[in-house]
Design an enzyme around this catalytic site. Structure first.
Site, short mmCIF file in Angstrom:
data_model
loop_
_atom_site.label_atom_id
_atom_site.label_comp_id
_atom_site.label_asym_id
_atom_site.label_seq_id
_atom_site.Cartn_x
_atom_site.Cartn_y
_atom_site.Cartn_z
N ASP A 69 0.83 -1.19 0.00
CA ASP A 69 0.00 0.00 0.00
C ASP A 69 0.88 1.26 0.00
O ASP A 69 1.91 1.32 0.67
CB ASP A 69 -0.90 0.00 1.24
N CYS A 126 -8.06 -2.27 -4.73
CA CYS A 126 -7.05 -2.42 -3.68
C CYS A 126 -7.80 -2.34 -2.36
O CYS A 126 -8.85 -2.95 -2.20
CB CYS A 126 -5.93 -1.40 -3.81
N ARG A 186 -3.07 2.39 -5.46
CA ARG A 186 -2.67 1.20 -6.19
C ARG A 186 -3.60 0.92 -7.37
O ARG A 186 -3.15 0.61 -8.48
CB ARG A 186 -2.63 -0.01 -5.24
#
Length: 467
Positions: free
Chosen positions: A121, A153, A210
């Site tokens: 992350d 994500c 992400r």
């Protein structure tokens, strides 16, 4: 933050405690308040009676937050609702791409159509992962014009929100196990300190980086420029036009654009991906210009390590040191020379294997003006060799107190200097800003490049094409 049990008048019936527990849990499960708080400025969809944190970036690319189960479904997309919506709109024609490394779910929930491309992350993937992701998405979308790709994500709320629900759960269990002792309990009071609310606010910024990075990588793979892809994602995914906000993640979208070529024109043929060859560089010095309110800053240098048969590449520490205040008259800091990564008269096709790197005179950063500001510096006695994807994290102290960090790839270093202003650094919080003067800059000085491996890139790529 915690639970307070306050005594008041007697409550009629021992079952009132259980009723209180049931009502609060039911409210938290049914209400979209917490999920709206977590999704913050990301766009949400109202479909099939559900309010979900998801957005169509294009007609065939859907970005969403993590499909969660059990307690986590209170503040994330409930998995059963996500599945219901996908089956309702795209039955048999969706594939889910999970970018989370910290949590997983059973792929059978989505009929096994789940692929994992995990990385940390708030950080960046390696180029091989980006290539595999884009090729997989492109292959799936090419199989059937009805197919869509769903990318997600996770909003990582660290300890705070997890602690919130943990305290709730413990409170309910206490009431359940000792209900005879709490018959006079009237209500549960949950309190937040201003500091914890600030931490919550900053952590809620996560959850789109992400996904945004990888979605933008695919958009670039289809022919958009890096800037166009980042702007499209920001418009479609957020209400405040702030999509991929972490500078290193934006930087890697720019890197990715430079690795692609369309031999037959955009949309007329396969995309050629030119992955960079390994390029080793010697890190010789790290310097912080115009640092205030501190006389020392610690740093850790790490690089992503390839592990056989594993998609994710964990960071491996290669150096840990401390930058300290530059003292006037230091011999090391008065050096008027440094090396550049190319040689005098270097041209395409020229063979100058025996040439020494060109030495140039000092830049402004080496002039006496640096003594007019508080500058912190560490010069390696033995240069540290770094290669590929590199991460440099700065700390207030050696254990804890992260200030900021930056990620880059050594193949894209043209000259011997990388400089990062505060806008180019990742996750700069209040502690990080407190040490940054108006002209603050982080500078990394490298020795000559491994020219035999990087000459193809050094002529084409900028020092740092920052976005």
């Amino acid at each position: 933050m915690g639970l307070e049990f306050t005594k008041a008048g007697p409550i009629k019936g021992a079952n009132t405690t259980l009723l209180l527990q049931h009502k609060i849990l039911s409210y938290l499960s049914a209400s979209s308040f917490i999920r709206n708080l977590v999704s913050k400025k990301r766009r949400r969809m109202l479909v099939g009676g559900y309010d979900l944190d998801m957005s169509y970036i294009t007609d065939r690319l859907l970005a969403m937050s993590f499909p969660a189960e059990r307690m986590r479904a209170m503040y994330r997309n409930p998995l059963w609702q996500v599945k219901s919506v996908l089956e309702m709109i795209h039955q048999g024609h969706y594939r889910v791409y999970n970018l989370c490394i910290e949590e997983d779910y059973d792929p059978s929930h989505f009929h096994g159509r789940v692929e994992k491309f995990p990385f940390d992350d708030n950080h960046v993937p390696h180029f091989e992962m980006m290539k595999s992701f884009c090729e997989s998405v492109h292959s799936w979308l090419s199989d059937d014009p009805k197919n869509i790709a769903v990318v997600h994500c996770m909003v990582l709320l660290a300890k705070l929100l997890s602690s919130f629900f943990r305290h709730l759960y413990k409170g309910y269990m206490t009431l359940q196990m000792h209900k005879k002792s709490f018959l006079k309990t009237e209500h549960i009071c949950i309190t937040f300190s201003p500091l914890k609310l600030d931490i919550l606010h900053r952590n809620l910024q996560a959850g789109k980086g992400r996904t945004g990075l990888m979605v933008c990588a695919y958009l670039v793979y289809t022919g958009l420029s890096a800037e166009e892809a980042l702007q499209l994602y920001a418009q479609k995914r957020t209400t405040n036009n702030e999509g991929v906000s972490i500078p290193s993640q934006r930087r890697y979208v720019g890197y990715w654009e430079k690795l692609l070529s369309f031999t037959r024109g955009i949309g007329n043929g396969p995309v050629d991906v030119h992955l960079p060859q390994p390029c080793s560089r010697e890190l010789r010095r790290i310097r912080l210009y115009d640092a205030v309110n501190t006389n020392s800053v610690f740093f850790v240098v790490s690089e992503l390590q390839e592990i056989p048969d594993q998609m994710n590449r964990p960071p491996v520490e290669v150096a840990k040191r401390c930058c300290r205040q530059i003292k006037k008259g230091s011999e090391a800091n008065c050096s008027p020379r440094y090396f550049l990564s190319y040689v005098e008269g270097d041209e395409e096709g020229a063979t100058q294997e025996s040439e020494e790197p060109r030495v140039v005179v000092q830049m402004d950063t080496e002039s006496p003006i640096l003594y007019q500001k508080n500058c912190l510096d560490y010069r390696f006695n033995k240069p540290v060799e770094v290669k590929g994807d590199v991460r440099v994290i700065f700390y207030q102290k050696m254990i804890g107190g992260r200030l900021f960090y930056a990620c880059f790839n050594t193949a894209f270093i043209k000259s011997s200097l990388l400089q990062f202003t505060i806008r180019d650094l990742d996750k700069v919080g209040s502690a990080g800003r407190s040490i940054c003067g108006p002209a603050f800059c982080v500078e990394l000085l490298f020795g000559p490049a491994n020219r035999s491996l990087s000459s193809a890139f050094s002529s084409n790529y900028d020092v740092m094409n920052l976005y």
